[in-house]
Design a protein around this motif. Sequence first.
Motif, PDB file in Angstrom:
ATOM      1  N   GLY A  56       0.812  -1.215   0.000  1.00 23.45           N
ATOM      2  CA  GLY A  56       0.000   0.000   0.000  1.00 23.45           C
ATOM      3  C   GLY A  56       0.840   1.256   0.000  1.00 23.45           C
ATOM      4  N   PHE A  57       1.919   1.256   0.763  1.00 22.26           N
ATOM      5  CA  PHE A  57       2.790   2.426   0.811  1.00 22.26           C
ATOM      6  C   PHE A  57       3.440   2.679  -0.547  1.00 22.26           C
ATOM      7  CE2 PHE A  57       6.988   4.338   1.379  1.00 22.26           C
ATOM      8  CZ  PHE A  57       6.655   5.502   2.066  1.00 22.26           C
ATOM      9  N   LEU A  58       3.969   1.627  -1.168  1.00 25.80           N
ATOM     10  CA  LEU A  58       4.635   1.788  -2.463  1.00 25.80           C
ATOM     11  C   LEU A  58       3.651   2.183  -3.551  1.00 25.80           C
ATOM     12  CD1 LEU A  58       7.130  -1.226  -2.365  1.00 25.80           C
ATOM     13  CD2 LEU A  58       7.586   1.184  -1.852  1.00 25.80           C
ATOM     14  N   LEU A  59       2.398   1.699  -3.439  1.00 24.22           N
ATOM     15  CA  LEU A  59       1.362   2.121  -4.384  1.00 24.22           C
ATOM     16  C   LEU A  59       1.060   3.599  -4.224  1.00 24.22           C
ATOM     17  CD1 LEU A  59      -1.010   1.565  -6.407  1.00 24.22           C
ATOM     18  CD2 LEU A  59      -2.413   1.067  -4.381  1.00 24.22           C
ATOM     19  N   SER A  60       0.865   4.052  -2.983  1.00 27.79           N
ATOM     20  CA  SER A  60       0.496   5.450  -2.757  1.00 27.79           C
ATOM     21  C   SER A  60       1.625   6.401  -3.107  1.00 27.79           C
ATOM     22  CB  SER A  60       0.054   5.660  -1.301  1.00 27.79           C
ATOM     23  OG  SER A  60       1.134   5.484  -0.410  1.00 27.79           O
ATOM     24  N   GLU A  61       2.861   5.907  -3.112  1.00 24.30           N
ATOM     25  CA  GLU A  61       4.008   6.734  -3.492  1.00 24.30           C
ATOM     26  C   GLU A  61       4.347   6.609  -4.974  1.00 24.30           C
ATOM     27  OE1 GLU A  61       5.076   8.933  -1.716  1.00 24.30           O
ATOM     28  OE2 GLU A  61       4.458   8.388   0.306  1.00 24.30           O
ATOM     29  N   ASN A  62       3.511   5.868  -5.719  1.00 21.67           N
ATOM     30  CA  ASN A  62       3.671   5.720  -7.170  1.00 21.67           C
ATOM     31  C   ASN A  62       4.946   4.984  -7.553  1.00 21.67           C
ATOM     32  OD1 ASN A  62       2.525   6.139  -9.760  1.00 21.67           O
ATOM     33  ND2 ASN A  62       3.943   7.812 -10.167  1.00 21.67           N
ATOM     34  N   GLY A 198      -5.880  -7.990  -6.520  1.00 23.87           N
ATOM     35  CA  GLY A 198      -6.342  -7.572  -7.841  1.00 23.87           C
ATOM     36  C   GLY A 198      -7.544  -6.649  -7.798  1.00 23.87           C
ATOM     37  N   ARG A 199      -7.720  -5.900  -6.693  1.00 26.33           N
ATOM     38  CA  ARG A 199      -8.867  -4.999  -6.551  1.00 26.33           C
ATOM     39  C   ARG A 199      -8.492  -3.540  -6.779  1.00 26.33           C
ATOM     40  NH1 ARG A 199     -13.200  -7.613  -3.781  1.00 26.33           N
ATOM     41  NH2 ARG A 199     -14.387  -5.755  -4.358  1.00 26.33           N
ATOM     42  N   VAL A 200      -7.315  -3.282  -7.315  1.00 28.02           N
ATOM     43  CA  VAL A 200      -6.888  -1.921  -7.661  1.00 28.02           C
ATOM     44  C   VAL A 200      -6.783  -1.836  -9.177  1.00 28.02           C
ATOM     45  CG1 VAL A 200      -4.988  -0.250  -7.516  1.00 28.02           C
ATOM     46  CG2 VAL A 200      -5.676  -1.519  -5.479  1.00 28.02           C
ATOM     47  N   VAL A 222      -6.920   8.384  -3.575  1.00 28.21           N
ATOM     48  CA  VAL A 222      -6.867   8.782  -4.987  1.00 28.21           C
ATOM     49  C   VAL A 222      -5.872   7.920  -5.751  1.00 28.21           C
ATOM     50  CG1 VAL A 222      -6.222  10.652  -6.553  1.00 28.21           C
ATOM     51  CG2 VAL A 222      -7.634  11.138  -4.556  1.00 28.21           C
ATOM     52  N   MET A 223      -4.719   7.653  -5.151  1.00 31.26           N
ATOM     53  CA  MET A 223      -3.698   6.860  -5.833  1.00 31.26           C
ATOM     54  C   MET A 223      -4.160   5.431  -6.085  1.00 31.26           C
ATOM     55  SD  MET A 223      -1.182   8.895  -6.511  1.00 31.26           S
ATOM     56  CE  MET A 223       0.243   7.872  -6.834  1.00 31.26           C
ATOM     57  N   ALA A 224      -5.087   4.926  -5.267  1.00 29.17           N
ATOM     58  CA  ALA A 224      -5.602   3.563  -5.449  1.00 29.17           C
ATOM     59  C   ALA A 224      -6.899   3.530  -6.245  1.00 29.17           C
ATOM     60  CB  ALA A 224      -5.819   2.909  -4.087  1.00 29.17           C
ATOM     61  N   GLY A 225      -7.417   4.699  -6.642  1.00 26.00           N
ATOM     62  CA  GLY A 225      -8.639   4.747  -7.428  1.00 26.00           C
ATOM     63  C   GLY A 225      -9.905   4.530  -6.631  1.00 26.00           C
ATOM     64  N   VAL A 226      -9.891   4.875  -5.340  1.00 26.38           N
ATOM     65  CA  VAL A 226     -11.089   4.753  -4.498  1.00 26.38           C
ATOM     66  C   VAL A 226     -11.978   5.964  -4.734  1.00 26.38           C
ATOM     67  CG1 VAL A 226     -11.940   4.636  -2.125  1.00 26.38           C
ATOM     68  CG2 VAL A 226      -9.833   3.442  -2.739  1.00 26.38           C
ATOM     69  N   PRO A 227     -13.279   5.778  -5.034  1.00 25.58           N
ATOM     70  CA  PRO A 227     -14.130   6.925  -5.359  1.00 25.58           C
ATOM     71  C   PRO A 227     -14.783   7.613  -4.161  1.00 25.58           C
ATOM     72  CG  PRO A 227     -15.310   4.899  -5.799  1.00 25.58           C
ATOM     73  CD  PRO A 227     -13.936   4.495  -5.358  1.00 25.58           C
TER      74      PRO A 227
END
Length: 292
Positions: A56-62, A198-200, A222-227
């Motif tokens: 999650g951290f690496l995803l949010s940091e792109n 696989g939910r992102v 936002v970085m994970a596409g949560v609306p």
Amino acid sequence: MSRVTARRKMLRITADGQIQRPDSLAVEEPLELRVDGQSLTVTMRTPGSDIDLAHGFLLSENIIGAADDIVSARYCAGTDADGQNTYNVLDIQLRTSTPILARNFLTNSACGLCGKTALDEVRTHTRFPLPAVEPFVDTAVLATLPDELRSRQKVFEATGGLHAAGLFTPDGTAVAVREDIGRHNAVDKVLGWALREGRVPAHDLVLIVSSRASFELVQKAVMAGVPVLGAVSAPSSLAVDLAAESGLALVGFLRGQTMNIYAEPDRLRLPTPPARRPPSIDRPVPLTAHSG
């Protein structure tokens, strides 16, 4: 590795007197994340779901955009006085090498810079822009989710000292709940779970947090596409600005049947307002004939 709670002595003062007894506390320990052998960051967290936290951290940091961007994640050198592994150092090997130490992380770039710069950083870096704005979840369902989240906080029940984050479907079904001493870590853990499952992009999920909504938490959503992001406490001004810029529905003070919607209310199905009663019309009182 069950180290989420610890016992410590405590002196309790009440109107009836004093009592010394042990108390259950949430464990707080450092976790060092190393990427390709280089130290990336150290975060204070509650042990557990560390692999999800790293994703999650690496995803949010792109740094990553998919679970298979990570080749391996393993605990490495880190021992206590007895020579036992502390499980506080996690080494991540990426499929594609990234110059980590030269990066300016989004969480850090928001500090000391103007709000516009921070907003631009997130908007231009997200890999999963939010879908078109349309009704997504009923506010009646949204109102039930903090209690659903609370009912799954097993460690909070014992310690009273942890934040929680949960991902829910629009009908209110919980798909993942994580607890942590840090609210940002709890969010990283559930978003890391979503990435690994696989939910992102998480365009079909609602994120609920048991805390205030800071810029950092909105950024992660936002970085994970949560609306939709709902928080039981207040948002910050920059969090609202980022939500509005990104198209995220941001709800604060989500308590019982009341809530404040700060951005994108059109993503929520609002309750039908009660029908307005027509104004009453004073009718003349009929005169009654009286005999003399």
